[in-house]
Structures are given as C-alpha cells and as structure tokens.
Design a protein around this motif. Sequence first.
Motif, PDB file in Angstrom:
ATOM      1  N   ASP A 413      -0.246  15.845   1.759  1.00  0.00           N
ATOM      2  CA  ASP A 413       0.457  15.635   0.487  1.00  0.00           C
ATOM      3  C   ASP A 413       1.565  14.595   0.631  1.00  0.00           C
ATOM      4  O   ASP A 413       1.843  13.835  -0.307  1.00  0.00           O
ATOM      5  N   GLU A 414       2.216  14.565   1.795  1.00  0.00           N
ATOM      6  CA  GLU A 414       3.273  13.576   2.010  1.00  0.00           C
ATOM      7  C   GLU A 414       2.715  12.162   1.913  1.00  0.00           C
ATOM      8  O   GLU A 414       3.342  11.266   1.348  1.00  0.00           O
ATOM      9  N   VAL A 415       1.520  11.958   2.473  1.00  0.00           N
ATOM     10  CA  VAL A 415       0.872  10.648   2.400  1.00  0.00           C
ATOM     11  C   VAL A 415       0.434  10.361   0.969  1.00  0.00           C
ATOM     12  O   VAL A 415       0.692   9.278   0.419  1.00  0.00           O
ATOM     13  N   ILE A 416      -0.222  11.342   0.351  1.00  0.00           N
ATOM     14  CA  ILE A 416      -0.798  11.158  -0.988  1.00  0.00           C
ATOM     15  C   ILE A 416       0.288  10.914  -2.033  1.00  0.00           C
ATOM     16  O   ILE A 416       0.201   9.971  -2.836  1.00  0.00           O
ATOM     17  N   ASN A 417       1.323  11.743  -2.025  1.00  0.00           N
ATOM     18  CA  ASN A 417       2.369  11.613  -3.042  1.00  0.00           C
ATOM     19  C   ASN A 417       3.124  10.292  -2.925  1.00  0.00           C
ATOM     20  O   ASN A 417       3.590   9.741  -3.929  1.00  0.00           O
ATOM     21  N   GLY A 418       3.233   9.775  -1.710  1.00  0.00           N
ATOM     22  CA  GLY A 418       3.898   8.493  -1.535  1.00  0.00           C
ATOM     23  C   GLY A 418       3.079   7.321  -2.052  1.00  0.00           C
ATOM     24  O   GLY A 418       3.633   6.278  -2.422  1.00  0.00           O
ATOM     25  N   LEU A 419       1.754   7.484  -2.089  1.00  0.00           N
ATOM     26  CA  LEU A 419       0.867   6.404  -2.507  1.00  0.00           C
ATOM     27  C   LEU A 419       0.587   6.383  -4.006  1.00  0.00           C
ATOM     28  O   LEU A 419       0.261   5.326  -4.564  1.00  0.00           O
ATOM     29  N   ILE A 420       0.676   7.523  -4.653  1.00  0.00           N
ATOM     30  CA  ILE A 420       0.283   7.612  -6.062  1.00  0.00           C
ATOM     31  C   ILE A 420       0.981   6.572  -6.936  1.00  0.00           C
ATOM     32  O   ILE A 420       0.321   5.859  -7.706  1.00  0.00           O
ATOM     33  N   PRO A 421       2.315   6.424  -6.867  1.00  0.00           N
ATOM     34  CA  PRO A 421       2.972   5.453  -7.767  1.00  0.00           C
ATOM     35  C   PRO A 421       2.483   4.022  -7.583  1.00  0.00           C
ATOM     36  O   PRO A 421       2.357   3.282  -8.573  1.00  0.00           O
ATOM     37  N   VAL A 422       2.204   3.601  -6.344  1.00  0.00           N
ATOM     38  CA  VAL A 422       1.769   2.211  -6.142  1.00  0.00           C
ATOM     39  C   VAL A 422       0.298   2.031  -6.510  1.00  0.00           C
ATOM     40  O   VAL A 422      -0.089   0.972  -7.026  1.00  0.00           O
ATOM     41  N   LEU A 423      -0.525   3.047  -6.283  1.00  0.00           N
ATOM     42  CA  LEU A 423      -1.937   2.915  -6.633  1.00  0.00           C
ATOM     43  C   LEU A 423      -2.148   2.907  -8.143  1.00  0.00           C
ATOM     44  O   LEU A 423      -3.107   2.312  -8.638  1.00  0.00           O
ATOM     45  N   ARG A 424      -1.283   3.559  -8.880  1.00  0.00           N
ATOM     46  CA  ARG A 424      -1.402   3.538 -10.347  1.00  0.00           C
ATOM     47  C   ARG A 424      -1.364   2.107 -10.893  1.00  0.00           C
ATOM     48  O   ARG A 424      -1.963   1.794 -11.913  1.00  0.00           O
ATOM     49  N   LYS A 425      -0.626   1.244 -10.196  1.00  0.00           N
ATOM     50  CA  LYS A 425      -0.446  -0.124 -10.667  1.00  0.00           C
ATOM     51  C   LYS A 425      -1.605  -1.035 -10.294  1.00  0.00           C
ATOM     52  O   LYS A 425      -1.674  -2.167 -10.777  1.00  0.00           O
ATOM     53  N   CYS A 426      -2.501  -0.565  -9.422  1.00  0.00           N
ATOM     54  CA  CYS A 426      -3.610  -1.408  -8.969  1.00  0.00           C
ATOM     55  C   CYS A 426      -4.662  -1.527 -10.068  1.00  0.00           C
ATOM     56  O   CYS A 426      -5.106  -0.521 -10.620  1.00  0.00           O
ATOM     57  N   ARG A 427      -5.071  -2.727 -10.354  1.00  0.00           N
ATOM     58  CA  ARG A 427      -6.072  -2.951 -11.389  1.00  0.00           C
ATOM     59  C   ARG A 427      -7.456  -3.245 -10.809  1.00  0.00           C
ATOM     60  O   ARG A 427      -8.463  -2.974 -11.444  1.00  0.00           O
ATOM     61  N   THR A 428      -7.499  -3.808  -9.616  1.00  0.00           N
ATOM     62  CA  THR A 428      -8.781  -4.193  -9.037  1.00  0.00           C
ATOM     63  C   THR A 428      -8.978  -3.531  -7.675  1.00  0.00           C
ATOM     64  O   THR A 428      -8.019  -3.019  -7.071  1.00  0.00           O
ATOM     65  N   THR A 429     -10.208  -3.597  -7.204  1.00  0.00           N
ATOM     66  CA  THR A 429     -10.511  -3.078  -5.869  1.00  0.00           C
ATOM     67  C   THR A 429      -9.758  -3.869  -4.807  1.00  0.00           C
ATOM     68  O   THR A 429      -9.305  -3.304  -3.801  1.00  0.00           O
ATOM     69  N   ASP A 430      -9.600  -5.179  -5.031  1.00  0.00           N
ATOM     70  CA  ASP A 430      -8.851  -6.004  -4.080  1.00  0.00           C
ATOM     71  C   ASP A 430      -7.395  -5.567  -3.997  1.00  0.00           C
ATOM     72  O   ASP A 430      -6.791  -5.582  -2.907  1.00  0.00           O
ATOM     73  N   ASP A 431      -6.816  -5.197  -5.134  1.00  0.00           N
ATOM     74  CA  ASP A 431      -5.433  -4.690  -5.126  1.00  0.00           C
ATOM     75  C   ASP A 431      -5.326  -3.460  -4.227  1.00  0.00           C
ATOM     76  O   ASP A 431      -4.388  -3.329  -3.427  1.00  0.00           O
ATOM     77  N   ILE A 432      -6.285  -2.551  -4.382  1.00  0.00           N
ATOM     78  CA  ILE A 432      -6.275  -1.315  -3.595  1.00  0.00           C
ATOM     79  C   ILE A 432      -6.463  -1.627  -2.120  1.00  0.00           C
ATOM     80  O   ILE A 432      -5.789  -1.049  -1.251  1.00  0.00           O
ATOM     81  N   ALA A 433      -7.373  -2.557  -1.806  1.00  0.00           N
ATOM     82  CA  ALA A 433      -7.620  -2.926  -0.411  1.00  0.00           C
ATOM     83  C   ALA A 433      -6.360  -3.481   0.240  1.00  0.00           C
ATOM     84  O   ALA A 433      -6.083  -3.214   1.421  1.00  0.00           O
ATOM     85  N   THR A 434      -5.563  -4.228  -0.517  1.00  0.00           N
ATOM     86  CA  THR A 434      -4.335  -4.811   0.022  1.00  0.00           C
ATOM     87  C   THR A 434      -3.260  -3.752   0.226  1.00  0.00           C
ATOM     88  O   THR A 434      -2.609  -3.699   1.280  1.00  0.00           O
ATOM     89  N   ILE A 435      -3.061  -2.901  -0.789  1.00  0.00           N
ATOM     90  CA  ILE A 435      -2.042  -1.845  -0.694  1.00  0.00           C
ATOM     91  C   ILE A 435      -2.355  -0.902   0.468  1.00  0.00           C
ATOM     92  O   ILE A 435      -1.484  -0.584   1.299  1.00  0.00           O
ATOM     93  N   LEU A 436      -3.592  -0.443   0.557  1.00  0.00           N
ATOM     94  CA  LEU A 436      -3.948   0.505   1.615  1.00  0.00           C
ATOM     95  C   LEU A 436      -3.994  -0.180   2.977  1.00  0.00           C
ATOM     96  O   LEU A 436      -3.748   0.469   4.007  1.00  0.00           O
ATOM     97  N   GLY A 437      -4.296  -1.472   3.003  1.00  0.00           N
ATOM     98  CA  GLY A 437      -4.237  -2.214   4.260  1.00  0.00           C
ATOM     99  C   GLY A 437      -2.827  -2.236   4.828  1.00  0.00           C
ATOM    100  O   GLY A 437      -2.616  -2.086   6.041  1.00  0.00           O
ATOM    101  N   ARG A 438      -1.842  -2.406   3.941  1.00  0.00           N
ATOM    102  CA  ARG A 438      -0.447  -2.353   4.388  1.00  0.00           C
ATOM    103  C   ARG A 438      -0.092  -0.968   4.929  1.00  0.00           C
ATOM    104  O   ARG A 438       0.613  -0.830   5.930  1.00  0.00           O
ATOM    105  N   GLU A 439      -0.579   0.063   4.259  1.00  0.00           N
ATOM    106  CA  GLU A 439      -0.302   1.423   4.723  1.00  0.00           C
ATOM    107  C   GLU A 439      -0.917   1.668   6.096  1.00  0.00           C
ATOM    108  O   GLU A 439      -0.306   2.304   6.956  1.00  0.00           O
ATOM    109  N   ILE A 440      -2.127   1.185   6.313  1.00  0.00           N
ATOM    110  CA  ILE A 440      -2.784   1.369   7.607  1.00  0.00           C
ATOM    111  C   ILE A 440      -2.005   0.649   8.704  1.00  0.00           C
ATOM    112  O   ILE A 440      -1.838   1.168   9.817  1.00  0.00           O
ATOM    113  N   ALA A 441      -1.500  -0.547   8.390  1.00  0.00           N
ATOM    114  CA  ALA A 441      -0.724  -1.297   9.378  1.00  0.00           C
ATOM    115  C   ALA A 441       0.552  -0.554   9.770  1.00  0.00           C
ATOM    116  O   ALA A 441       1.069  -0.727  10.881  1.00  0.00           O
ATOM    117  N   LEU A 442       1.057   0.284   8.873  1.00  0.00           N
ATOM    118  CA  LEU A 442       2.281   1.042   9.147  1.00  0.00           C
ATOM    119  C   LEU A 442       2.024   2.370   9.846  1.00  0.00           C
ATOM    120  O   LEU A 442       2.980   3.053  10.240  1.00  0.00           O
TER     121      LEU A 442
END
Length: 734
Positions: A413-442
Amino acid sequence: MADSPIPGQGVTVQQLFKNNTFALDYYQREYTWTRDEVRTLIEDLSHRFMTQWDPLHEREQVDDYAPYFLGPFVYHEHGGRTFLVDGQQRITTLHLLLIYLRQLLADQEEDVDVSAVEELIYTARHGKRNFAVDASEEPARAQLLNALVKDWNGLTGFLLPDDSHVSVRNLHDRSREIDEDFPEILRGEALVFFVEWLLSRVCLVGIRALDQENGREIFVSMNDRGLRPSPVDLLKGHLFQQLNQNARAELGKAWADMLARLSAAGADAHEANTPSTYVRSFLLAQYARFDELSQDAVEIERAFHEWVLSNKAHLRLDHPAGARELITRLTEVAKRYCTALRASREFRPELAAVFFNGHNGIDNQFTLLLAIASPEDPDRIFVEKCAMVATFLDLVYVRRCVNNLPVQRRDLDEVINGLIPVLRKCRTTDDIATILGREIALLEHDFRELKSFGLRANNRRLVRYLLARMTAHVQRECGGGYEEADYLQGPLNYEIEHIWADHFERYKPLVKTGANFDYWRNRLGALLILPKSVNASFRDDPYEQKIEHYRAQNRLAASLHPKSRERNPQFTKYLKAAGLDKAFHPCPMFGMQEIEHRQELYQRLCEEIWNPRKLGFTLPKIPPSHEQVVRRRTRAHYGIELVDLITAGLMPPGAKIFRKLKGDTYFATVEESGVIRLDTGEPFPSLSAAGAAISRTKACAGWDVWRIEHDGATVPLKNLRNEAIRLGLSDARS
C-alpha cells in the motif's frame, strides 16, 4: 430490564471454544469467506492489539488492554451439542486462526505453553481428535484439520479429494493464505501477548435460540428479511437524490447493469462483495487525496458512502452536474474493473502480470489499475496500460521477496498510494512507462541478494513462483511449451523438487552437519519444479539416477544432463542469444559447487525476466543518486529498530550477534542500515525473520534469542532495545 425469552451472553474467544463443539444445521450455507475477509479480520485484530502493546509490558498487563467486540452469533442446543445458527464464518475463521497460532507458538523456542490454545482447537479421545468446529461428518475436512494440527508446513503436500465440499476447499485456501497475511510484527516477542489478548479480551455475544425451528426462523430473519442496506445502496441513495426524474431513470439502468456485471465477474473470480470492493477501489484510485494530512484512504476503507457525503465539494457534488458525472464515471470504469478482475483469476497472455499478482495475493493491485482507467480509452489502450502497471507491481513484489523484505498488503500500500496521484495524470502508455521507469530506478533492492536465497518455512509459495516463471521463460525461449499459468495452477500440479534427496548420510562428507545439509539442500540453485506425480516417483533416488529423469522434463531441469544440448538447436540458439552459454553448463555430478553455479544461473534468469527495459519501462538517462535512493527507504511500523540502536551509540555498525540452537551457535552481522546478514550471506530486515530462517520456523522471538557482547557480558539484544526505550528513542520516532 425484563429478561428476554431469547437470552444473550457475552463470551471471550477462550470461553467460546473451551469445552464446546459447534455443529451446523441443515440450512447453513458453506464456509465462503474470501482471502480479503479473513485478512481484514486479522488486520483489525492486530491493529487493535498493537495500539496497546508495549515491549516493556509484562504478560499480566494484557488483562488491562481494551477489549475488542467481534459481533453476535446465534446458536441452539440439542442432544448435548451446540448448533450454529448464525456466525459460522467468523467462528470457523477463528478456529482456523487458533490452529495457526498454535503452530507459531510451538515455533518459538522459548518455553511457551501451547496447551491453553490446543484445548480450544480439539479434544482427543480414543486416539482421534474431535474439533471444536465439528468435522466428523466431512472426512475431507477432518483430514485437512488433522494435517494442519500435525504440521502447518506439511499442508504443501496435502491433496484434497476431487469431491471435497466448497467449505473444505475454502478452508484449504484460507489456511495457505493466513501464513502469507499474518503480520510480521506478531511473529516475534509480541506473539505470546497477542494470543493472550485474543483469548481473554476479544469478545462475542452469543444469542441462544429456543430450539432448531426457532433457530431457523432467526436465521431466515437475519439473512432474508429486513436486511440493512449495503454501503453501495447507501451511496446510490445519496447520489441519486440529487438527480431529476429523467436522469434517475437513465442512470438507474446504468447502475443496475454495473451491479449485474460486477456480481457476474465476482462469481467467475470466486470473490464475494464485489460491488463494494470495486466502489472502494474506484474512490481510492480516482478521488482520494494522499498528502500527509489526508485521512481519505482510512475513511474510504472504513465507510466510503460516508466519505462521499463529507467530501461533496472535493467530488463536485455541490455542482448540479456533479452527481451525474460521478455516477457515469463509476459505471463506465466498472467495465475496466471486471476485465482486470477476471484476468487476475483466468490467465490471459496480454494481462499475464495481472494474473501473477492475483496468484501472489496482491489484491490491492486493482486500486492502482483503476488509477489509470479512463472510460475514453479504447479497450486495447486500457489493456496496455493495465499490463504495464501490473508488471511494475510484479517486479516490486519479486525484488522485495528475494531481499527478504515483507510484502504484505500494508507494505505494498505504501508503494501504491504514493503512485496513485502521479498515475492519474498519465494520458498515454508512454507516460506510464516513463513514470514507472523512474520509480524502478529509485528502488533500492535488485537481484544481487539472490546469490544466497533459498527455501524457508515461510516462503515456499514465492520459491515455487520463481521456479515457475524461470521454467516457463526458458521453455518459451526454446520454442514453446506451457504458459506460466500451467506451472502455477495447471492440472499437472507442479511442485518444488529438491535435487538433493533428503538423506543427510549421502552428503555428510561434503556438508559435515545436518544444519549445513539443510542449508545447501534448500538453496534456490538446488531446486526445480516438476509435476507432482513425476516428483513423487523418484524423489529419494540418488542424483545419478534422477538426472536421467530430468532429461525428459522441462528444459530448465533437462539442462542438468550432459547431453541436454544434443539435437536441441533451439536450446543452443537461445543460450548464445541470451549470453547464457557458460551459465547453463551441465552437471554430471551435483555438489556444493554445482549449487553455487546453478544459483548464479537463476540470478541471471531473474534479471532477464524482470529486466525493466525489456518489460517496456523507460528508465531515466541519468541514474538516481545514492541520496535519492536512501530518501525512499521506509521503516518498520512499530517500535525500536537495530538502526536506532546504532544511531544512539548502543551498538556499533558491523557488530557481531549470535544465537544458539540445538547445541550450535549461529552468527550474524548488523550492517549500518540495520540489516541483519547471516554468515551464509542472507540479509533480513528484522531479528525475528533472521532467527526464524535459522530455525526454519515461521516465528521467532528475535529480540530474546539473539545475543551480543556488551560491557563485558553476553546479553540478549532485548536489553539494549529496552534501554533505548527508556532513553525515549521510541517517543522520538513517533
């Protein structure tokens, strides 16, 4: 107040089960509680207990802890037996939980008396166990309960008869899941206190019906007539009240269609209360605020219809079109939810990760999946987005597991709740790939710790999952074979195969001690996955005989054979393309060196399967700094940690700690971050987890059993922890 002709009486859990045998009347339904319902009960109990427990308390202080009310149950008595009229689900679940707690208490190496719990589970007569929730008329149920009482770990090899009732199958599934969902904090020294609190301070009210017929009438009245409206019904009333007559007629049909669709999908996925689960996830995913001051998540989980009423401005319900917009979005996104729910139970290659998360019990994945669900997206786009988000969660889950970090719902839940606000703003699959790529790098943890990873008492399901994924991957890369689902849930019933047979005497010259034999035999590199029937036919054979059988099995198992590359061009082509030609070297003999080589191979395979770039994520061109990664670390939820002792100067970084077990002494090093690293190389986040790994149990009072040289004396780490508490470190953390 005048006495009622139908009396009620409060009882503790101990009073409920002591000297009682509960039978079920003919009109009772099957045991149907889902994993989510059982997990919610455990979380509610553990949360109430942990708000009161203090490591400095003595056990008798539990008598002063606040009680917890579990609700009413209805029964009638006949012929010396107690028949349950209402409350079967809770009482059956409590009985199952008691059996599990007995196992955990037995795992604690201290002198813990399990008799107080054991007498609540069953009575023994003429060599037979008579269980408190009667199983005498269901042989399969009795066999299951006996297997659990004998050894909860032995459940893995227990096979239910094909004609088992729904109740028995649900009990079997819930018993497996309790082990995964039981809080880590309660596996340590808090366990004994929790059990005493559960038995003496958790209460129910028993309502005694006059006889069987009166019991049936009460059952019908409670389950058929005058039912209270559900939270979904109440929400509908709030929203539809703001619509005009035409809008009510139009959206009323959409609402009814939504409920029908959700109920059908829930039935297909064997999930109860699907409409409420969906609405709760929808509101969390699309409207809840997750800033530090917000209590939205807590309030939505508690009563989402009340949260909606309290947040009209936030939801635009104070706007004339607000209710229409919310209802329209809610009913449209429900179609997406049904797609994901079915995919979590029925394997679809394009949504494979949703299935994997469902298999691993990551039910909170739906909240994150709904955060990117838009009614405007075509089905194909939703599936692409859904697959990427689910794949991210699968990657996080596996990385945490191989680093021995907890992966229960609250941790994810700590991971999921932190991601929800930024994923809401994603409009395309590429947006999601970039946001989650940053999370994986961290992410702080990768697969490097897999080099020392192995099978333990509490991670069998994960090990089987890793082996299934690796086996399916190699098979597919070599030209086809079963999907992952066939290895995880297929008809051949694949199970873990130990390459070393369980015969210490064969390997004594190599390993010297029984403890060392167990360690090497259970290393990941010494394991395969094979059909149960095949496994059973040669599990005790020497390796020289087993290897001939392996050659006829899946490609990962067959690769052990010296002739595995002969007339296998697809296999050799894959090895060269993947750069695994040397890693896949054959093993005519299988000793400790071969296990190490195999462990390295499995690490390479995991890095290939969960390679972020191959999975479609866009990693940042500039890797995050060490400081950025460290800032992302999370801490345990309760109490003092080893890192606090290091910070306070009560323990130096790199300190050696030790524990004794059955005449042997085991050592570990406490790293600067507070990680406990055993001499075998395995890292653990807590003393209880490290101690349980050594004893190969599910529970361990870590602060009690681990010791350290301090001021010229050998003392339990508990002494240093208690000193830190007295210094006020726990207050400073809170």
